[in-house]
Design a protein around this motif. Structure first.
Motif, PDB file in Angstrom:
ATOM      1  N   LEU A  23       0.863  -1.172   0.066  1.00 58.84           N
ATOM      2  CA  LEU A  23      -0.168   0.115  -0.172  1.00 58.84           C
ATOM      3  C   LEU A  23       0.837   1.279  -0.039  1.00 58.84           C
ATOM      4  CD1 LEU A  23      -2.739  -1.085   2.479  1.00 58.84           C
ATOM      5  CD2 LEU A  23      -3.028  -0.821   0.057  1.00 58.84           C
ATOM      6  N   PHE A  24       1.793   1.223   0.817  1.00 58.78           N
ATOM      7  CA  PHE A  24       2.886   2.302   0.923  1.00 58.78           C
ATOM      8  C   PHE A  24       3.354   2.383  -0.556  1.00 58.78           C
ATOM      9  CE2 PHE A  24       3.236   2.043   5.621  1.00 58.78           C
ATOM     10  CZ  PHE A  24       2.956   3.411   5.782  1.00 58.78           C
ATOM     11  N   ASP A  25       4.021   1.464  -1.111  1.00 64.18           N
ATOM     12  CA  ASP A  25       4.382   1.504  -2.436  1.00 64.18           C
ATOM     13  C   ASP A  25       3.445   2.102  -3.640  1.00 64.18           C
ATOM     14  OD1 ASP A  25       6.623   0.317  -1.638  1.00 64.18           O
ATOM     15  OD2 ASP A  25       6.363  -1.650  -2.373  1.00 64.18           O
ATOM     16  N   GLY A  26       2.424   1.703  -3.437  1.00 62.96           N
ATOM     17  CA  GLY A  26       1.077   2.289  -4.192  1.00 62.96           C
ATOM     18  C   GLY A  26       0.926   3.606  -4.219  1.00 62.96           C
ATOM     19  N   VAL A  27       0.783   4.250  -2.766  1.00 59.11           N
ATOM     20  CA  VAL A  27       0.562   5.546  -2.550  1.00 59.11           C
ATOM     21  C   VAL A  27       1.685   6.352  -3.236  1.00 59.11           C
ATOM     22  CG1 VAL A  27       1.251   5.806  -0.363  1.00 59.11           C
ATOM     23  CG2 VAL A  27      -0.748   7.019  -1.066  1.00 59.11           C
ATOM     24  N   PHE A  28       2.904   5.935  -2.867  1.00 54.35           N
ATOM     25  CA  PHE A  28       4.042   6.653  -3.603  1.00 54.35           C
ATOM     26  C   PHE A  28       4.118   6.535  -5.002  1.00 54.35           C
ATOM     27  CE2 PHE A  28       5.399   6.987   0.912  1.00 54.35           C
ATOM     28  CZ  PHE A  28       6.197   8.232   0.932  1.00 54.35           C
ATOM     29  N   ASP A  29       3.746   5.611  -5.616  1.00 53.39           N
ATOM     30  CA  ASP A  29       3.786   5.554  -7.130  1.00 53.39           C
ATOM     31  C   ASP A  29       2.727   6.448  -7.751  1.00 53.39           C
ATOM     32  OD1 ASP A  29       4.249   4.161  -9.493  1.00 53.39           O
ATOM     33  OD2 ASP A  29       2.358   3.368  -9.611  1.00 53.39           O
ATOM     34  N   ALA A  30       1.430   6.480  -6.756  1.00 50.44           N
ATOM     35  CA  ALA A  30       0.317   7.192  -7.309  1.00 50.44           C
ATOM     36  C   ALA A  30       0.807   8.953  -7.382  1.00 50.44           C
ATOM     37  CB  ALA A  30      -0.918   7.112  -6.656  1.00 50.44           C
ATOM     38  N   MET A  31       1.351   9.163  -6.337  1.00 55.29           N
ATOM     39  CA  MET A  31       1.772  10.381  -6.104  1.00 55.29           C
ATOM     40  C   MET A  31       2.708  10.680  -7.062  1.00 55.29           C
ATOM     41  SD  MET A  31       1.835  11.349  -1.929  1.00 55.29           S
ATOM     42  CE  MET A  31       2.716   9.995  -1.381  1.00 55.29           C
ATOM     43  N   ASN A  32       3.784  10.188  -7.519  1.00 55.25           N
ATOM     44  CA  ASN A  32       4.828  10.191  -8.423  1.00 55.25           C
ATOM     45  C   ASN A  32       4.210  10.511  -9.713  1.00 55.25           C
ATOM     46  OD1 ASN A  32       6.987  10.424  -6.823  1.00 55.25           O
ATOM     47  ND2 ASN A  32       7.501   8.291  -6.748  1.00 55.25           N
ATOM     48  N   GLN A  33       3.289   9.738 -10.107  1.00 52.18           N
ATOM     49  CA  GLN A  33       2.564   9.634 -11.439  1.00 52.18           C
ATOM     50  C   GLN A  33       1.604  11.035 -11.457  1.00 52.18           C
ATOM     51  OE1 GLN A  33       0.215   6.217 -12.205  1.00 52.18           O
ATOM     52  NE2 GLN A  33       1.962   4.925 -12.134  1.00 52.18           N
ATOM     53  N   ALA A  34       0.926  11.366 -10.307  1.00 54.03           N
ATOM     54  CA  ALA A  34       0.344  12.776 -10.411  1.00 54.03           C
ATOM     55  C   ALA A  34       1.488  13.869 -10.493  1.00 54.03           C
ATOM     56  CB  ALA A  34      -0.308  12.806  -9.005  1.00 54.03           C
ATOM     57  N   ARG A  35       2.294  13.852 -10.043  1.00 55.21           N
ATOM     58  CA  ARG A  35       3.380  14.912 -10.252  1.00 55.21           C
ATOM     59  C   ARG A  35       3.769  14.909 -11.913  1.00 55.21           C
ATOM     60  NH1 ARG A  35       8.309  14.669  -6.352  1.00 55.21           N
ATOM     61  NH2 ARG A  35       9.073  16.334  -7.783  1.00 55.21           N
ATOM     62  N   ALA A  36       4.020  13.882 -12.368  1.00 59.47           N
ATOM     63  CA  ALA A  36       4.353  13.914 -13.736  1.00 59.47           C
ATOM     64  C   ALA A  36       3.168  14.474 -14.632  1.00 59.47           C
ATOM     65  CB  ALA A  36       4.755  12.269 -14.097  1.00 59.47           C
ATOM     66  N   SER A  49      -4.418   9.719 -10.708  1.00 58.50           N
ATOM     67  CA  SER A  49      -3.203   9.244  -9.888  1.00 58.50           C
ATOM     68  C   SER A  49      -3.571   9.619  -8.581  1.00 58.50           C
ATOM     69  CB  SER A  49      -2.135   9.746 -10.389  1.00 58.50           C
ATOM     70  OG  SER A  49      -1.603   9.126 -11.638  1.00 58.50           O
ATOM     71  N   LEU A  50      -4.091  10.962  -8.383  1.00 52.88           N
ATOM     72  CA  LEU A  50      -4.423  11.459  -6.863  1.00 52.88           C
ATOM     73  C   LEU A  50      -5.507  10.955  -6.458  1.00 52.88           C
ATOM     74  CD1 LEU A  50      -3.410  15.240  -7.402  1.00 52.88           C
ATOM     75  CD2 LEU A  50      -2.236  13.583  -6.234  1.00 52.88           C
ATOM     76  N   SER A  51      -6.449  10.511  -7.227  1.00 55.89           N
ATOM     77  CA  SER A  51      -7.651   9.740  -6.940  1.00 55.89           C
ATOM     78  C   SER A  51      -7.230   8.283  -6.094  1.00 55.89           C
ATOM     79  CB  SER A  51      -8.987   9.575  -8.039  1.00 55.89           C
ATOM     80  OG  SER A  51      -9.346  10.804  -8.172  1.00 55.89           O
ATOM     81  N   ARG A  52      -6.356   7.768  -6.803  1.00 56.48           N
ATOM     82  CA  ARG A  52      -5.688   6.465  -6.490  1.00 56.48           C
ATOM     83  C   ARG A  52      -5.344   6.661  -5.222  1.00 56.48           C
ATOM     84  NH1 ARG A  52      -0.772   4.151  -9.061  1.00 56.48           N
ATOM     85  NH2 ARG A  52      -0.625   2.440  -7.757  1.00 56.48           N
ATOM     86  N   ALA A  53      -4.433   7.693  -5.033  1.00 57.24           N
ATOM     87  CA  ALA A  53      -3.404   7.738  -3.920  1.00 57.24           C
ATOM     88  C   ALA A  53      -4.334   8.078  -2.489  1.00 57.24           C
ATOM     89  CB  ALA A  53      -2.618   8.816  -4.100  1.00 57.24           C
ATOM     90  N   VAL A  54      -5.501   8.878  -2.856  1.00 61.53           N
ATOM     91  CA  VAL A  54      -6.575   9.057  -1.543  1.00 61.53           C
ATOM     92  C   VAL A  54      -7.142   7.880  -1.429  1.00 61.53           C
ATOM     93  CG1 VAL A  54      -8.586  10.249  -0.943  1.00 61.53           C
ATOM     94  CG2 VAL A  54      -6.731  11.519  -2.288  1.00 61.53           C
ATOM     95  N   ARG A  55      -7.620   7.147  -2.261  1.00 61.75           N
ATOM     96  CA  ARG A  55      -8.179   5.715  -1.956  1.00 61.75           C
ATOM     97  C   ARG A  55      -7.264   4.800  -1.556  1.00 61.75           C
ATOM     98  NH1 ARG A  55     -11.364   2.844  -6.487  1.00 61.75           N
ATOM     99  NH2 ARG A  55     -12.116   1.655  -4.691  1.00 61.75           N
ATOM    100  N   ILE A  56      -5.823   4.773  -1.647  1.00 63.71           N
ATOM    101  CA  ILE A  56      -5.125   3.599  -0.919  1.00 63.71           C
ATOM    102  C   ILE A  56      -5.062   4.365   0.359  1.00 63.71           C
ATOM    103  CG2 ILE A  56      -2.548   3.081  -0.706  1.00 63.71           C
ATOM    104  CD1 ILE A  56      -2.600   3.293  -3.829  1.00 63.71           C
ATOM    105  N   LEU A  57      -4.841   5.505   0.738  1.00 65.93           N
ATOM    106  CA  LEU A  57      -4.698   6.218   1.971  1.00 65.93           C
ATOM    107  C   LEU A  57      -6.124   5.697   2.860  1.00 65.93           C
ATOM    108  CD1 LEU A  57      -2.939   9.462   1.167  1.00 65.93           C
ATOM    109  CD2 LEU A  57      -1.867   7.857   2.831  1.00 65.93           C
ATOM    110  N   ASP A  58      -7.001   6.181   2.343  1.00 66.90           N
ATOM    111  CA  ASP A  58      -8.503   6.014   2.979  1.00 66.90           C
ATOM    112  C   ASP A  58      -8.900   4.592   3.281  1.00 66.90           C
ATOM    113  OD1 ASP A  58     -10.413   7.255   4.376  1.00 66.90           O
ATOM    114  OD2 ASP A  58     -11.780   6.904   2.595  1.00 66.90           O
ATOM    115  N   GLU A  59      -8.933   4.136   1.955  1.00 66.60           N
ATOM    116  CA  GLU A  59      -9.440   2.432   1.801  1.00 66.60           C
ATOM    117  C   GLU A  59      -8.303   1.482   2.208  1.00 66.60           C
ATOM    118  OE1 GLU A  59     -11.636   1.884  -1.740  1.00 66.60           O
ATOM    119  OE2 GLU A  59     -12.430   3.965  -1.446  1.00 66.60           O
ATOM    120  N   GLY A  60      -7.217   1.601   2.114  1.00 70.00           N
ATOM    121  CA  GLY A  60      -6.074   0.738   2.501  1.00 70.00           C
ATOM    122  C   GLY A  60      -5.491   1.032   3.784  1.00 70.00           C
ATOM    123  N   LEU A  61      -4.848   1.983   3.874  1.00 70.06           N
ATOM    124  CA  LEU A  61      -3.923   2.368   4.889  1.00 70.06           C
ATOM    125  C   LEU A  61      -4.817   2.661   6.451  1.00 70.06           C
ATOM    126  CD1 LEU A  61      -0.888   4.208   3.380  1.00 70.06           C
ATOM    127  CD2 LEU A  61      -0.805   1.892   4.333  1.00 70.06           C
TER     128      LEU A  61
END
Length: 126
Positions: A23-36, A49-61
């Motif tokens: 999950l940590f890997d996924g949220v960092f990957d999503a944030m990096n993709q959003a920056r790009a 990407s930011l929607s994915r990051a938020v979902r990982i944080l909220d529904e995962g972590l």
């Protein structure tokens, strides 16, 4: 396709600790993709990407926390809620600085989680 199969295999055989690491890997990957996406003017990539990051944080972590475990779990719950809010605002305003702030805040948590896996068994059992 091979990456997806590899990830699915990793998830199926993973320990609970490894799942949180993923999950940590996924949220960092999503944030990096959003920056790009922001840097390249790709609004669809940024949004997805930011929607994915938020979902990982909220529904995962956040969802994996045992809030009965004590103050650390409650602090992490509050931290993940704050990060979700900042990433949502970053999405609204295409704000790279907000994404970088979230990465800076979450990096020590990710590193501590990784260190737990590397600790001797005696320390983890305590």
């Amino acid at each position: 396709m091979y990456r997806k199969v590899g990830l699915e295999t990793d998830v199926q055989g993973a320990s609970p600790h490894r799942l949180v690491s993923l999950l940590f890997d996924g949220v960092f990957d999503a944030m990096n993709q959003a920056r790009a996406g922001i840097e390249n003017g790709n609004t669809e990539l940024k949004n997805r990407s930011l929607s994915r990051a938020v979902r990982i944080l909220d529904e995962g972590l956040k969802a994996s926390l045992n809030l009965q475990a004590g103050p650390l779990a409650n602090d992490l719950n509050d931290l993940y809620a704050y990060l979700c809010m900042r990433l949502t605002k970053a999405n609204l305003h295409a704000d790279i600085a907000a994404i970088e702030e979230c990465q800076r805040i979450l990096t020590p948590v990710r590193e501590a989680w990784t260190a737990i896996a590397q600790a001797p068994e005696v320390l983890r059992a305590a």
